[in-house]
Design a protein around this motif. Structure first.
Motif, PDB file in Angstrom:
ATOM      1  N   UNK A 165      37.091 -15.868  -2.485  1.00 47.14           N
ATOM      2  CA  UNK A 165      35.802 -16.950  -1.992  1.00 47.14           C
ATOM      3  C   UNK A 165      34.902 -16.432  -2.641  1.00 47.14           C
ATOM      4  N   UNK A 166      33.950 -17.503  -2.893  1.00 48.41           N
ATOM      5  CA  UNK A 166      33.072 -17.320  -3.851  1.00 48.41           C
ATOM      6  C   UNK A 166      31.113 -17.223  -2.964  1.00 48.41           C
ATOM      7  N   UNK A 167      30.481 -16.567  -2.852  1.00 51.51           N
ATOM      8  CA  UNK A 167      29.239 -16.372  -2.139  1.00 51.51           C
ATOM      9  C   UNK A 167      28.453 -16.160  -2.557  1.00 51.51           C
ATOM     10  N   UNK A 168      27.158 -16.878  -3.327  1.00 48.06           N
ATOM     11  CA  UNK A 168      25.720 -16.509  -3.009  1.00 48.06           C
ATOM     12  C   UNK A 168      25.176 -16.358  -2.724  1.00 48.06           C
ATOM     13  N   UNK A 169      24.089 -15.725  -2.779  1.00 46.97           N
ATOM     14  CA  UNK A 169      22.653 -15.322  -2.015  1.00 46.97           C
ATOM     15  C   UNK A 169      21.540 -15.463  -2.837  1.00 46.97           C
ATOM     16  N   UNK A 170      20.173 -16.074  -2.801  1.00 46.56           N
ATOM     17  CA  UNK A 170      19.236 -15.745  -3.351  1.00 46.56           C
ATOM     18  C   UNK A 170      18.358 -15.720  -2.515  1.00 46.56           C
ATOM     19  N   UNK A 171      17.420 -14.144  -1.997  1.00 44.70           N
ATOM     20  CA  UNK A 171      16.315 -14.357  -1.149  1.00 44.70           C
ATOM     21  C   UNK A 171      14.887 -13.406  -1.902  1.00 44.70           C
ATOM     22  N   UNK A 172      13.715 -14.475  -1.904  1.00 47.94           N
ATOM     23  CA  UNK A 172      12.706 -14.788  -3.056  1.00 47.94           C
ATOM     24  C   UNK A 172      11.532 -14.249  -1.537  1.00 47.94           C
ATOM     25  N   UNK A 173      10.864 -13.428  -1.673  1.00 47.77           N
ATOM     26  CA  UNK A 173       9.444 -12.716  -1.026  1.00 47.77           C
ATOM     27  C   UNK A 173       8.781 -12.537  -1.352  1.00 47.77           C
ATOM     28  N   UNK A 174       7.273 -13.126  -0.976  1.00 51.74           N
ATOM     29  CA  UNK A 174       5.964 -12.338  -2.240  1.00 51.74           C
ATOM     30  C   UNK A 174       4.935 -12.050  -0.894  1.00 51.74           C
ATOM     31  N   UNK A 175       3.870 -11.364  -1.583  1.00 49.95           N
ATOM     32  CA  UNK A 175       2.575 -10.899  -0.469  1.00 49.95           C
ATOM     33  C   UNK A 175       1.760 -11.023  -1.020  1.00 49.95           C
TER      34      UNK A 175
END
Length: 247
Positions: A80-90
């Motif tokens: 199984x392959x999983x990719x996660x990208x989280x981008x936050x700014x403030x």
């Protein structure tokens, strides 16, 4: 860490001869995760910042995708392959020195957090009927970068980074309601060693019809990791929805 790997590896070897798919299976999905971020970041100067209250980070975008392959060969694990990208700014205000930013009476800052991970999971199907249980090991390539920039003034910049490949245990369980296409389940990755820890769990409800698979649930990821003198101690959680195809 070594004890975790040995224990999980032993369980996999015991399960391998007895658990495997009856036919070849392939699936892929994409999801949207409405995540919120809490916690702290620290850097080599000894400064610490609250990513929610000081930096006021908010979710900008994220990408989540997965792909799996199952086969009937007893000894070889499924993949199984999983990719996660989280981008936050403030935009927020620092009340204490952080990184190369000297605060004085207070400094307005703009911040950006990029958190990216790619999982390679090797697992066996311990149970495969209306009760499904998978057990395996994951290699997670984790990278994160927090950039804090002073607005105006001397335009000071602080950068906090983590970068590592981590071995993690993998566990997934699902309960199917026969003849309905409806099921509930949970899955997670976890590791804890020498003060560092990473946990990534989700619980969901699922509906499957023909080759279409729809899910809705809640995901929580907790990272407490130190890379050299930089440290991230954050929690990201929130609801998610996903759509996929299975063959």
């Amino acid at each position: 860490m070594r004890n975790l790997i040995v224990a999980a590896g032993g369980s996999l070897l015991l399960a391998a001869p007895f658990a495997h798919a009856d036919v070849v299976g392939l699936g892929a999905s994409v999801s949207y995760w409405d995540s919120e971020l809490t916690g702290e970041a620290a850097d080599k100067s000894g400064g610490e910042v609250d990513v929610e209250n000081d930096l006021d980070l908010e979710n900008d975008s994220n990408a989540n995708a997965s792909l799996y392959f199952e086969h009937p060969v007893p000894v070889l694990p499924n993949v199984r392959l999983n990719y996660t990208l989280v981008q936050q700014s403030g935009r927020g205000e620092l009340g204490a020195n952080f990184g190369g930013i000297n605060v004085g009476s207070g400094v307005d800052v703009r911040s950006e957090l990029d958190l990216e991970q790619l999982d390679f999971t090797f697992y066996y199907e311990v149970l495969d009927n209306w009760v499904n249980l998978d057990l395996g090991l994951t290699a997670r390539d984790l990278s994160g970068e927090l950039v804090v920039r002073e607005i105006g003034g001397a335009a000071q910049v602080s950068k906090t980074e983590v970068d590592a490949v981590l071995p993690m245990g993998y566990l997934a369980a699902r309960f199917d309601l026969p003849l309905t296409g409806v099921s509930i389940g949970a899955e997670g990755n976890f590791v804890s060693y020498s003060g560092d820890s990473l946990h990534d769990f989700n619980a969901y409800g699922q509906f499957e019809m023909a080759v279409i698979q729809l899910r809705a649930g809640y995901r929580q990821m907790s990272i407490d990791y130190e890379d050299d003198d930089d440290r991230l101690d954050v929690e990201i959680d929130g609801p998610f929805v996903s759509a996929g195809v299975v063959f």
